[in-house]
Design a protein around this motif. Structure first.
Motif, PDB file in Angstrom:
ATOM      1  N   UNK A  22     -15.540  30.608  24.366  1.00 32.83           N
ATOM      2  CA  UNK A  22     -16.687  30.516  23.468  1.00 32.83           C
ATOM      3  C   UNK A  22     -16.637  29.440  22.410  1.00 32.83           C
ATOM      4  N   UNK A  23     -15.601  28.623  22.403  1.00 32.44           N
ATOM      5  CA  UNK A  23     -15.565  27.482  21.477  1.00 32.44           C
ATOM      6  C   UNK A  23     -16.269  26.327  22.184  1.00 32.44           C
ATOM      7  N   UNK A  24     -17.447  25.990  21.706  1.00 32.15           N
ATOM      8  CA  UNK A  24     -18.275  24.997  22.399  1.00 32.15           C
ATOM      9  C   UNK A  24     -18.647  23.795  21.540  1.00 32.15           C
ATOM     10  N   UNK A  25     -18.334  23.845  20.248  1.00 35.39           N
ATOM     11  CA  UNK A  25     -18.677  22.745  19.349  1.00 35.39           C
ATOM     12  C   UNK A  25     -17.929  21.481  19.772  1.00 35.39           C
ATOM     13  N   UNK A  26     -18.680  20.431  20.080  1.00 33.44           N
ATOM     14  CA  UNK A  26     -18.079  19.205  20.615  1.00 33.44           C
ATOM     15  C   UNK A  26     -17.070  18.585  19.649  1.00 33.44           C
ATOM     16  N   UNK A  27     -17.415  18.532  18.363  1.00 39.65           N
ATOM     17  CA  UNK A  27     -16.526  17.903  17.379  1.00 39.65           C
ATOM     18  C   UNK A  27     -15.231  18.695  17.227  1.00 39.65           C
ATOM     19  N   UNK A  28     -15.338  20.011  17.242  1.00 38.16           N
ATOM     20  CA  UNK A  28     -14.148  20.867  17.119  1.00 38.16           C
ATOM     21  C   UNK A  28     -13.248  20.686  18.336  1.00 38.16           C
ATOM     22  N   UNK A  32      -9.312  19.248  18.586  1.00 39.23           N
ATOM     23  CA  UNK A  32      -8.216  19.969  19.247  1.00 39.23           C
ATOM     24  C   UNK A  32      -7.627  19.116  20.367  1.00 39.23           C
ATOM     25  N   UNK A  33      -8.480  18.366  21.043  1.00 41.11           N
ATOM     26  CA  UNK A  33      -8.003  17.502  22.132  1.00 41.11           C
ATOM     27  C   UNK A  33      -7.153  16.353  21.601  1.00 41.11           C
ATOM     28  N   UNK A  34      -7.444  15.885  20.406  1.00 44.16           N
ATOM     29  CA  UNK A  34      -6.768  14.690  19.900  1.00 44.16           C
ATOM     30  C   UNK A  34      -5.550  14.974  19.015  1.00 44.16           C
ATOM     31  N   UNK A  35      -5.530  16.115  18.345  1.00 42.48           N
ATOM     32  CA  UNK A  35      -4.449  16.378  17.390  1.00 42.48           C
ATOM     33  C   UNK A  35      -3.253  17.030  18.084  1.00 42.48           C
ATOM     34  N   UNK A  68      -8.419  30.719  17.544  1.00 43.91           N
ATOM     35  CA  UNK A  68      -8.789  31.106  16.179  1.00 43.91           C
ATOM     36  C   UNK A  68      -9.132  29.886  15.340  1.00 43.91           C
ATOM     37  N   UNK A  69      -8.330  28.838  15.449  1.00 43.25           N
ATOM     38  CA  UNK A  69      -8.584  27.597  14.721  1.00 43.25           C
ATOM     39  C   UNK A  69      -9.946  27.029  15.123  1.00 43.25           C
ATOM     40  N   UNK A  70     -10.186  26.970  16.429  1.00 41.63           N
ATOM     41  CA  UNK A  70     -11.445  26.435  16.909  1.00 41.63           C
ATOM     42  C   UNK A  70     -12.632  27.303  16.530  1.00 41.63           C
ATOM     43  N   UNK A  71     -12.468  28.621  16.625  1.00 42.23           N
ATOM     44  CA  UNK A  71     -13.566  29.547  16.356  1.00 42.23           C
ATOM     45  C   UNK A  71     -13.942  29.537  14.879  1.00 42.23           C
ATOM     46  N   UNK A  72     -12.930  29.588  13.986  1.00 41.44           N
ATOM     47  CA  UNK A  72     -13.231  29.544  12.557  1.00 41.44           C
ATOM     48  C   UNK A  72     -13.915  28.221  12.186  1.00 41.44           C
ATOM     49  N   UNK A  73     -13.420  27.132  12.737  1.00 38.56           N
ATOM     50  CA  UNK A  73     -14.005  25.819  12.441  1.00 38.56           C
ATOM     51  C   UNK A  73     -15.449  25.754  12.936  1.00 38.56           C
ATOM     52  N   UNK A  74     -15.684  26.314  14.109  1.00 40.89           N
ATOM     53  CA  UNK A  74     -17.030  26.329  14.677  1.00 40.89           C
ATOM     54  C   UNK A  74     -17.984  27.173  13.832  1.00 40.89           C
ATOM     55  N   UNK A  75     -17.522  28.316  13.348  1.00 44.82           N
ATOM     56  CA  UNK A  75     -18.362  29.182  12.517  1.00 44.82           C
ATOM     57  C   UNK A  75     -18.818  28.469  11.244  1.00 44.82           C
ATOM     58  N   UNK A  76     -17.956  27.620  10.701  1.00 49.09           N
ATOM     59  CA  UNK A  76     -18.296  26.930   9.462  1.00 49.09           C
ATOM     60  C   UNK A  76     -19.280  25.781   9.667  1.00 49.09           C
ATOM     61  N   UNK A  77     -19.392  25.298  10.905  1.00 50.56           N
ATOM     62  CA  UNK A  77     -20.317  24.187  11.200  1.00 50.56           C
ATOM     63  C   UNK A  77     -20.136  23.049  10.193  1.00 50.56           C
ATOM     64  N   UNK A  78     -18.937  22.527  10.141  1.00 48.00           N
ATOM     65  CA  UNK A  78     -18.572  21.516   9.138  1.00 48.00           C
ATOM     66  C   UNK A  78     -19.256  20.173   9.408  1.00 48.00           C
ATOM     67  N   UNK A  79     -19.759  19.590   8.327  1.00 56.28           N
ATOM     68  CA  UNK A  79     -20.367  18.264   8.394  1.00 56.28           C
ATOM     69  C   UNK A  79     -19.488  17.273   7.632  1.00 56.28           C
ATOM     70  N   UNK A  80     -19.417  16.031   8.095  1.00 53.14           N
ATOM     71  CA  UNK A  80     -18.606  15.023   7.393  1.00 53.14           C
ATOM     72  C   UNK A  80     -18.990  14.918   5.928  1.00 53.14           C
ATOM     73  N   UNK A  81     -17.973  14.836   5.077  1.00 58.52           N
ATOM     74  CA  UNK A  81     -18.207  14.680   3.647  1.00 58.52           C
ATOM     75  C   UNK A  81     -18.280  15.979   2.870  1.00 58.52           C
ATOM     76  N   UNK A 101     -12.543  16.491  11.261  1.00 59.96           N
ATOM     77  CA  UNK A 101     -13.978  16.754  11.299  1.00 59.96           C
ATOM     78  C   UNK A 101     -14.730  16.040  10.171  1.00 59.96           C
ATOM     79  N   UNK A 102     -13.985  15.355   9.309  1.00 61.54           N
ATOM     80  CA  UNK A 102     -14.607  14.582   8.237  1.00 61.54           C
ATOM     81  C   UNK A 102     -14.724  15.308   6.917  1.00 61.54           C
ATOM     82  N   UNK A 103     -14.086  16.493   6.820  1.00 63.65           N
ATOM     83  CA  UNK A 103     -14.167  17.269   5.591  1.00 63.65           C
ATOM     84  C   UNK A 103     -13.249  16.706   4.511  1.00 63.65           C
ATOM     85  N   UNK A 104     -13.636  16.946   3.253  1.00 70.14           N
ATOM     86  CA  UNK A 104     -12.784  16.647   2.111  1.00 70.14           C
ATOM     87  C   UNK A 104     -12.065  17.958   1.802  1.00 70.14           C
ATOM     88  N   UNK A 105     -10.788  18.026   2.138  1.00 72.11           N
ATOM     89  CA  UNK A 105     -10.066  19.305   2.159  1.00 72.11           C
ATOM     90  C   UNK A 105      -9.229  19.516   0.898  1.00 72.11           C
TER      91      UNK A 105
END
Length: 218
Positions: A22-28, A32-35, A68-81, A101-105
């Motif tokens: 169920x993790x379908x968000x392309x950016x997420x 995961x594919x790159x890190x 869990x990492x992917x699902x939580x990130x997807x739920x937040x629908x993070x936008x760059x910045x 994902x472009x977040x300021x963490x």
């Protein structure tokens, strides 16, 4: 450790597994594919890095299950910045996903052993949080609030009021709530006093520590 073609192939396989869950968000999924998750674990446990399981990382903590990492990130629908407050830096893997994902963490860790480790590791891998500290996640980071999104990577018996107060109106928080059994909860701040709460699914996290004295708080 290095990041090899073998590791990259294993990440591609992991992404395929997460899609079926169920993790379908392309950016997420791209993050995961790159890190290279194996670089956030002890070298002797490298064979477990791309299985969809949580794994101990020391200080009685775990690196979260990739789902869990992917699902939580997807739920937040993070936008760059967007400004993201992360409660529980842990291994730094979730932190790196957020940054990718472009977040300021802005991230807090209350296990000093893990805090010191991520302070050294993350910059070496090219991931730089806006702010990282050893401290009490229940208190959040008032001085940097409000936050667009808040992610909690440990189980809380209740939602900390201090974190709710630091959430931007219109912002979202994802947090596992409960004692022995937790429920992944998505909270959206509708107004100064109104919060919408959605119970998503059962989950299991290491506990969020409370009222424990801290040394060398920063």
């Amino acid at each position: 450790m290095k990041d090899t073609f073998k590791h990259q192939g294993l990440r591609n396989r992991l992404v395929s597994v997460l899609k079926t869950k169920g993790v379908t968000d392309h950016a997420v999924l791209s993050a995961i594919r790159e890190i290279p998750r194996h670089l956030f674990m002890d070298a002797s446990f490298e064979d477990y890095a791309y299985q969809d399981i949580a794994f101990p990382i020391g200080a009685k903590q775990t690196i979260s299950q990739p789902y869990t990492v992917g699902f939580q990130s997807q739920l937040l629908a993070i936008k760059p910045g967007e400004k993201i407050l992360e409660i529980g830096t842990g291994s730094g893997y979730q932190t790196s996903i957020l940054i990718h994902l472009g977040a300021l963490v802005y991230t807090i860790e209350r296990q000093q052993e893990l805090f010191k480790k991520t302070q050294s590791l993350l910059p070496k891998l090219g991931f730089k949080p806006k702010y990282s500290c050893f401290g009490d996640g229940y208190k959040g980071l008032t001085q940097f609030s409000p936050f667009d999104k808040i992610i909690v990577t440990c189980g809380a018996p209740e939602v900390p009021k201090a974190l709710l107060a630091q959430l931007q109106i219109g912002g979202k928080m994802v947090i596992p709530v409960g004692d022995k059994e937790q429920m992944m909860t998505l909270i959206t701040r509708k107004s100064a006093k109104l919060f919408d709460k959605q119970l998503i699914e059962k989950c299991a996290f290491v506990p969020m520590l409370k009222d424990k004295s801290l040394k060398n708080f920063s």
